[in-house]
Every structure is written in C-alpha cells, then in structure tokens.
Design a protein around this motif. Structure first.
Motif, PDB file in Angstrom:
ATOM      1  N   VAL B  61      15.385 -13.154 -24.183  1.00  0.00           N
ATOM      2  CA  VAL B  61      15.396 -14.442 -23.498  1.00  0.00           C
ATOM      3  C   VAL B  61      14.387 -15.334 -24.205  1.00  0.00           C
ATOM      4  O   VAL B  61      13.187 -15.043 -24.209  1.00  0.00           O
ATOM      5  CB  VAL B  61      15.018 -14.292 -22.015  1.00  0.00           C
ATOM      6  N   ASP B  62      14.871 -16.382 -24.861  1.00  0.00           N
ATOM      7  CA  ASP B  62      13.976 -17.294 -25.560  1.00  0.00           C
ATOM      8  C   ASP B  62      13.545 -18.390 -24.591  1.00  0.00           C
ATOM      9  O   ASP B  62      14.265 -19.372 -24.378  1.00  0.00           O
ATOM     10  CB  ASP B  62      14.704 -17.886 -26.777  1.00  0.00           C
ATOM     11  N   THR B  63      12.387 -18.198 -23.989  1.00  0.00           N
ATOM     12  CA  THR B  63      11.968 -19.152 -22.935  1.00  0.00           C
ATOM     13  C   THR B  63      11.722 -20.552 -23.502  1.00  0.00           C
ATOM     14  O   THR B  63      11.682 -21.512 -22.757  1.00  0.00           O
ATOM     15  CB  THR B  63      10.677 -18.671 -22.245  1.00  0.00           C
ATOM     16  N   ARG B  64      11.571 -20.650 -24.824  1.00  0.00           N
ATOM     17  CA  ARG B  64      11.310 -21.964 -25.412  1.00  0.00           C
ATOM     18  C   ARG B  64      12.525 -22.868 -25.312  1.00  0.00           C
ATOM     19  O   ARG B  64      12.433 -24.080 -25.407  1.00  0.00           O
ATOM     20  CB  ARG B  64      10.910 -21.797 -26.886  1.00  0.00           C
ATOM     21  N   LYS B  65      13.675 -22.254 -25.171  1.00  0.00           N
ATOM     22  CA  LYS B  65      14.901 -23.060 -25.132  1.00  0.00           C
ATOM     23  C   LYS B  65      15.411 -23.278 -23.717  1.00  0.00           C
ATOM     24  O   LYS B  65      16.483 -23.836 -23.517  1.00  0.00           O
ATOM     25  CB  LYS B  65      15.992 -22.361 -25.951  1.00  0.00           C
ATOM     26  N   LEU B  66      14.659 -22.782 -22.722  1.00  0.00           N
ATOM     27  CA  LEU B  66      15.177 -22.818 -21.348  1.00  0.00           C
ATOM     28  C   LEU B  66      14.890 -24.132 -20.645  1.00  0.00           C
ATOM     29  O   LEU B  66      13.835 -24.728 -20.829  1.00  0.00           O
ATOM     30  CB  LEU B  66      14.545 -21.688 -20.530  1.00  0.00           C
ATOM     31  N   THR B  67      15.856 -24.542 -19.838  1.00  0.00           N
ATOM     32  CA  THR B  67      15.643 -25.659 -18.914  1.00  0.00           C
ATOM     33  C   THR B  67      16.193 -25.244 -17.558  1.00  0.00           C
ATOM     34  O   THR B  67      16.945 -24.268 -17.463  1.00  0.00           O
ATOM     35  CB  THR B  67      16.392 -26.923 -19.367  1.00  0.00           C
ATOM     36  N   GLU B  68      15.838 -26.003 -16.540  1.00  0.00           N
ATOM     37  CA  GLU B  68      16.375 -25.755 -15.194  1.00  0.00           C
ATOM     38  C   GLU B  68      17.892 -25.741 -15.239  1.00  0.00           C
ATOM     39  O   GLU B  68      18.540 -24.907 -14.612  1.00  0.00           O
ATOM     40  CB  GLU B  68      15.947 -26.887 -14.245  1.00  0.00           C
ATOM     41  N   GLU B  69      18.425 -26.699 -15.989  1.00  0.00           N
ATOM     42  CA  GLU B  69      19.872 -26.867 -16.030  1.00  0.00           C
ATOM     43  C   GLU B  69      20.555 -25.642 -16.626  1.00  0.00           C
ATOM     44  O   GLU B  69      21.548 -25.142 -16.086  1.00  0.00           O
ATOM     45  CB  GLU B  69      20.186 -28.110 -16.848  1.00  0.00           C
ATOM     46  N   ILE B  70      20.001 -25.159 -17.726  1.00  0.00           N
ATOM     47  CA  ILE B  70      20.601 -23.982 -18.375  1.00  0.00           C
ATOM     48  C   ILE B  70      20.561 -22.793 -17.413  1.00  0.00           C
ATOM     49  O   ILE B  70      21.549 -22.071 -17.249  1.00  0.00           O
ATOM     50  CB  ILE B  70      19.852 -23.652 -19.688  1.00  0.00           C
ATOM     51  N   CYS B  71      19.415 -22.603 -16.766  1.00  0.00           N
ATOM     52  CA  CYS B  71      19.292 -21.489 -15.826  1.00  0.00           C
ATOM     53  C   CYS B  71      20.348 -21.570 -14.738  1.00  0.00           C
ATOM     54  O   CYS B  71      20.993 -20.574 -14.386  1.00  0.00           O
ATOM     55  CB  CYS B  71      17.906 -21.479 -15.173  1.00  0.00           C
TER      56      CYS B  71
END
Lengths: 385, 264, 127
Positions: B61-71
C-alpha cells in the motif's frame, strides 16, 4: 435409581414445572435467535463473544470444582466428604451440560456443530475443549452414578472405578486449563495474554464452585431429611476462602504487571473495566461491585466466628459466587474485547432475549441438578430409614 | 429379574453404540466410495488458462498516493463485487476493506510527534493474509484455511459461526453475519455468492478474480496506490518497491507475518 | 406385572403417534414430478454426466465442485474432453434457468432442502 426422581411432594413438582416453564419461555427466544441470527444479542463486530461464552467460562469452573471434594476424600481419605462427594460430581454433570448448551447457543450455525468432529483440528483449542468437556461429563456420570449405586446396595464401589476416579482429578484441572487456553493463546488480545490466566481460572473456580455447593447443602438440609453435615460445610468454607484468596492474589499479580509495566495493550483493558476508557464505562459499576463482593466474602470467611455462623457463611458464599460470576464472566470476556485491536472502544451489554436464553439454559441445568439430587437424597433417606 | 433387566440394558447399550459407530463408518465409507466410483471422479480439475498464480500473494500500500476519494472508491468496488451488505445498525456491520486513521491502523506505533502527513492520512485496512495466521490456528473446523499461494480464505459452507477466528485475529479484519445479509445488499453482483447468517467473512484477496486472470478489485480502483504481486518472487513489482522503500506492517511484533506492507 | 393394561395402552398410543405420518398421508401420494428442461438444456442433449447419473449424483458432483473451487482454487472441471466452469450459478443455472420447474419440484417431492440458494444467486430471480 432414576425412579426416585419421579416421586416427590407438591413443592417438588411446583419447582420442576416452574423450571420447565422458564425453559419453554427461553426456548421461544432461542427459536427467534435461530430465525433471525445472533443479531438479537448485544454482540457486535468488536465484542464477538458475550454473555453466553461468559457463562460457559464460569460454569466450566463450577464443574471443575468437584475436584475439591474428590481430592480430600479419595486421595487424603478425609472421610467426612464421603457424605457429599457425589453432590459435587452431580453438580459437575449439570454444569458441563450447561456449558455445552451455552456453546450451542453461541454458534451462528448450530446445525453444523458436528463439523468439529467431521474435520478434527488438533491445533484449535476448541477441538480440545470439546474432548475434555465431553470426557469429563462421562467420567462424572459413570463415577457418581456407580458410587451412589454401590452405597445404596451397601457394598464398596467396584474396583474398576478407582482408576476413573483418579483420572477425574487431572481431568478436572484440564477442562479449566483448556478453557483458559482458548483465551490466553491469542496474540492480539493483551488482556488475556497471560500465563496466569489458567491458574487464576482454577483458583476462582475453587472459590465459586464450593461456595455454590455450600448453598446447595443448606437447601438440601432445609427441604429434605438429609443433612450434608456441619463439618463438611465448614471444611468447604475453608476451601472457598483459600480459593478466593488465591484468585485475588493472581488478580493483583495481573494488575501489577499491567499497571507497573504500563504497556498500553495490557493496561487499557483494566483501565476500561475499572475506570472507563475514552468516556465509555458500562462495566465500571459492575466491576467495583464484583470486587467489593469478593473482598467482603473473603473477610467474612477469614474470621472464624463469622465463618462458623451459618447465616453469615451463607451470605459470604452468595457474595463470593456473584462477585466471581461478574468478574470472570462479563468482566473477563467483554473486557478482553474492549478496546478492539484497532484501539477503538465499542462496548457490549447483553440484550433481553440474550439474557432470557441464558436463564433458560440455567433452568435446564437446575432441572438436571434437581433430578440428580433427588435421586441422591432419595438413596440417603432410604439408607437412613 | 434385576439381572435380566440389567443384562438387557447392557446389551441394548452396546448394540446402540455399535450400530451408531457402524453408521459413522458408513458415512466415511460412502464419502470415499463416491469419490472413487462415481463418474465425477473421472473428471479432472484445473485452473483457468489465464489464472494468476503466485507462491505467496502480497500487497504493497503506497500511502503517498492515497486520498480519501481513492480509499472510498476501493471500498465501494470491493463491497459491491463481493455483495457486502450495508446495515444501518453499527452492531451488525460487515466490512472487508475500510479506511481508518494511522493511530488505529498502527496503534502500537503511536508517536507523540508524528509527521503531519500521516496524522491526516486515510489508511486502508483489510485482511493481512498473514503467513502465520492466528485465525487459521484457532478455527476448529478448518473453515478458515491458508491456500498454497498464501491467501487466507473462508469456506462458508463449513463455518459453524463460533467466532474463535475473530477473537484470534489481531487486526479486527473479520466480520460476522449477525443476521441475513441479503436484504441489506443494494446492488447484488450475481457472479459472486452472498453469505448466510451465522458465518464469518473477510477479504479474500479476490481469489475468485485471480482465478480468471483479473487483479483484485481494490487494486484496480486504487489508481496505483495498491500494488499486488508475488512476495516470493524477487523480480516482482512488490519486491522491487520493498527494496527501494521503507515499509511497515501492522503489529509485526506478534509474529503473524502479515503479507500487506505499507509504504509511509 | 399388574401394570399390563397400562403398558398396552401406552404402547398403543406410542404406535399411533409414531405411525402418524403414514396414515395421515395415506392415499395422498402424488406421482413423482418430472424435471422440465429449458430449450437451451434440450438443445445441449447431454449434461455434464449422463442423465441418470446427473439425477442420482448431482449433489456429489456439486459437493466436489464446491470443495475444489473453494479449497483448492481450481475452477475448471474437464470431463470427456469438455471443460466447464465449476459454478452452480454461472454454469448449471445458465442452462437450467428454470429453477422452479427443474430443481424445486423434485426437491419438494423428496423433502430435500438444499440451502444453496441462501447464498448462491438464482439468475432469473434478479429483476
């Protein structure tokens, strides 16, 4: 001998039919649970075991405590207990049956129960629990029944019973040890992850079980012509206070380790139970009540004058029994699940249908106990006549 | 008289035990007979030609690429495809993948002065498909089991609903069907079964999609934030990422050896 | 042995209760229903196994399928050179899309209550 359970006075039958009535009412709630699912209970995604498993855990202890009569009588030849050892064994039978019923009540798919045998899985502690519980049930049925039968015929118990009786001692220890292993082998649950859990279970069992047996002795003395005996009751009272003190000692060891080391995973559960966590504290009053009851029980039992007064003794036994019931049942089970593995607090409290089903299981246990004790007392009365 | 009755009862008892054990043998017997004589045994089972296989599936899981929307997209995709119900009562909640905060995903890694980015960041959590899974050890019927490729799966046909696995899971990744889930499934996916009340469920690493050559649903919806691959293969993308970046796992101190890594 | 009448009456009551299902249903027996085939199923001529075998062994086959799919992860079943995706909903019911006529009738007649459908979707049921 069984026919003795079919002859009784009016009070006996009123009692039996009241129990049957309670069972019937509880069973309708169980049918509702079968239909709807375990959603009618208060359990949730985080607290996945509740009132049923709490009762199960507690009652395994009551069942195991029969060993507190078997050891003195058979291993130390403490003759006085000869009079009441069978009462302990019969109590164990009723308790184990209640344990099994509570497990079944707790299953999401009870029709698939036999999968445990169909796909035996020795790495699961539940598999071993099934083995030790059913084994213990059989041992106590065979031993209790045959010893009583021998007594009725005024002959010594058959020789082949001896090894079985000796086996029942480690077996009793094993049922509660395996029950503790259900909990204390789980890596992510700090509250249960302690080697002292099994010893503590046994200690509390050896307090709560004999305390209940003392109360049963009082009842038997009152409603029948059989007197379990003052000496017997006083000796049991000493067992209770030893057990209860050991239980408190183990508990304080737990508290010390958790609170002094201050490791959050171990400390947070105690914090939740006794002071509340993040504003949630449904069990706080219960836990303090439990502690107060257990400690008062110990004090009353420690003072010889108080212990020898049977009225005070009865009160002390009620206190000890209820205190341990709360602490070991709800406190132990729900306390281990809160906070959850993500350190969130979702509380649990049993619902009305859940409690009704539990009461019905208790009624079933009491019914079995009533029949067994009726037979036992019947034999005793016959011998005295 | 007494003796007669006694010997009769003994005989009856022994016969009953004998008969019931015979029938037990029968069950095992027929079970085997069916497998060996029925024509069904003549068929052979195999994978689909395009099935994705691995020695040990894992996720980064690359947290650098995460946003609320993606989640939220990942959660929707997973829950729709797997017919995960949505109950109004929180008590009956079922979830396979969900978003939480750093402090809940990693409660043992509490830092007083945590980097601002992580404090706010949504972290997706789901089953870790541990190499040494405590849930599998606890299950009394092998209803939850570990496949050769490392995926920890549920056999819903076999689960007795004892919830021992839920107590054993140190990540809270499992849910129980406290009631019939069907009425609470809004948009049913006919290609995937629903569950029945009284069984436990959890993320299955999309085993049913891997079997037909598709990546897990959450990976597809993740816009590159989730990378799926073979942890046992040194040339895989997941291994390349882990070689280059510092990654953490949830509660790895417990020895369960999770197969999900988080790049922070 | 003074209880003879009581025992006989008890036995009679027991027998009456025990045999209740037989005489209650006496004369009410209906003929065994025949499963109806859809056009698609008729056109296929042969099911996965021979008709008689399917009739008696479909439950074993389904049990095999589900165990292999769920536990071994192998989704394809090959027999007589033909390949099938081992799936109740997506293979069996694809052809036998008339569950009520094809499955339920016989199951009802034989009092078989498979719980497949509590989880596996019935395609036609979807609106």
């Amino acid at each position: 001998m069984l026919e003795k359970a079919l002859k009784g006075n009016k009070a006996y039958w009123i009692w039996v039919f009241s129990l049957l009535g309670i069972i019937a009412v509880g069973f309708t709630f169980y049918l509702k649970q079968l239909d709807f699912g375990l959603g009618i209970t208060g359990m949730n995604r985080d607290v996945t075991w509740g009132f049923y498993i709490a009762q199960f855990t507690f009652l395994v202890g009551v069942a195991a405590s029969a060993v507190m009569l078997v050891i003195p009588y058979y291993l130390h030849h403490y003759k006085a207990f000869g009079k009441i050892t069978i009462m302990g064994e019969f109590l164990a039978i009723a308790s184990v049956i209640m344990c099994i019923l509570f497990i079944i009540a707790d299953l999401g798919q009870p029709m698939r129960l036999l999968n445990v045998i169909l796909y035996p899985t020795p790495n699961s502690m539940l598999f071993w629990d099934m083995i030790v519980l059913s084994g213990y049930l059989v041992i106590n049925l065979v031993v209790g029944w045959n010893v009583l039968d021998a007594e009725r015929n005024s002959v010594p118990p058959a020789n082949w019973l001896k090894p079985l009786i000796y086996l029942s001692v480690p077996w009793a220890i094993s049922i509660h040890t395996v029950t503790a292993y259900l909990y204390c082998g789980l890596p992510g649950r700090g509250f249960w992850l302690t080697a002292v859990l099994a010893p503590r279970f046994l200690a509390s069992a050896f307090a709560a079980g004999p305390a209940f047996l003392i109360l049963l002795c009082f009842i038997v003395r009152k409603v029948t012509n059989f007197d379990p005996g003052r000496e017997q009751i006083q000796t049991l009272a000493k067992v209770v206070v030893y057990g209860s003190c050991a239980n408190m000692f183990f508990f304080l060891c737990e508290v010390f380790v958790a609170m002094y080391s201050q490791i959050p995973e171990h400390m947070d559960h105690l914090q939740y139970l006794f002071f509340g966590l993040h504003g949630h504290g449904k069990l706080v009053p219960w836990m303090w009540t439990a502690m107060a009851l257990i400690v008062t029980g110990i004090i009353l039992l420690l003072i010889p004058a108080a212990r020898q007064n049977e009225k005070v003794l009865a009160v002390a036994c009620v206190f000890t029994f209820i205190g341990i019931w709360i602490d070991k049942g709800m406190g132990m089970v729900a306390g281990g699940f809160v906070p959850n593995p993500l350190h969130e607090v979702n509380e649990y409290f049993p619902t009305f249908p859940e409690v009704m089903i539990a009461i019905a299981v208790y009624a079933t246990g009491f019914l079995i106990l009533t029949f067994l004790y009726k037979v036992f007392v019947g034999v005793k009365e016959e011998l005295n006549a | 008289m007494e003796n007669n009755r006694r010997s009769f009862l003994k005989f009856a008892g022994i016969s009953a035990v004998g008969l019931s054990s015979l029938s037990l043998l029968d069950v095992f017997g027929t079970g085997k007979a069916v497998a060996s004589t029925g024509q069904s045994a003549e068929g052979i089972y195999k994978n689909e030609d395009n099935a994705l296989t691995a020695q040990r599936w894992g996720m980064v899981v690359d947290t650098r690429k995460l946003t609320e929307e993606i989640c939220s997209d990942m959660e929707k995709a997973c829950h729709q495809i797997h017919n995960v119900p949505e109950f109004e009562e929180k008590r009956h909640e079922i979830k396979w993948i969900w978003e939480t905060e750093y402090k809940h995903a990693f409660p043992e890694k509490q830092d007083e002065f945590l980097t601002e980015r992580l404090k706010e960041l949504p972290i997706p959590v789901f089953c870790n498909h541990c190499a040494n899974p405590p849930c599998v050890q606890a299950c009394p019927t092998q209803a939850t089991f570990q496949r050769k490729d490392g995926i920890v799966l549920m056999d819903f046909h076999r689960c007795i609903g004892c919830r021992f696995c839920m107590a054993a899971c140190p990540y809270g990744s499992r849910s129980f069907n406290f009631r019939d889930p069907r009425p609470a499934i809004k948009d049913e996916n006919p290609k995937f079964p629903t569950r029945m009340k009284g069984v436990v469920e959890k993320c299955n690493f999309c085993a049913e999609r891997l079997a037909v050559g598709q990546a897990p649903a959450c990976v597809e919806a993740s816009e590159g934030a989730l990378i799926f691959g073979d942890l046992a293969n040194p040339d895989s993308e997941v291994r390349a990422l882990l070689k280059e970046n510092y990654a953490i796992r949830r509660k790895q101190n417990l020895g369960s050896n999770p197969s999900v890594y988080y790049l922070v | 042995m003074n209880d003879k009448p009581k025992i006989i009456i008890g036995l009679a009551i027991f027998l009456a209760v025990f045999t209740f299902p037989f005489w209650y249903n006496h004369g009410a027996a209906s003929t065994a229903p025949k499963p109806e085939l859809t056009e698609k199923a008729k056109a296929a001529k042969k099911c996965i196994l021979e008709k008689e075998q399917m009739r008696t062994e479909h439950m074993q086959l389904l049990n095999d399928w589900r165990n292999t799919v769920v536990r071994d992860g192998q989704h394809v079943y090959e027999i007589d050179g033909k390949e099938y995706v081992a799936s109740l909903t997506n293979t069996c019911l694809e052809c036998h899309s008339n569950k009520a006529e094809f499955c339920d009738k016989c199951h009802l007649y034989t009092s078989a209550e498979p719980y497949c459908w509590t989880c596996h979707t019935i395609p036609k049921e979807k609106k």
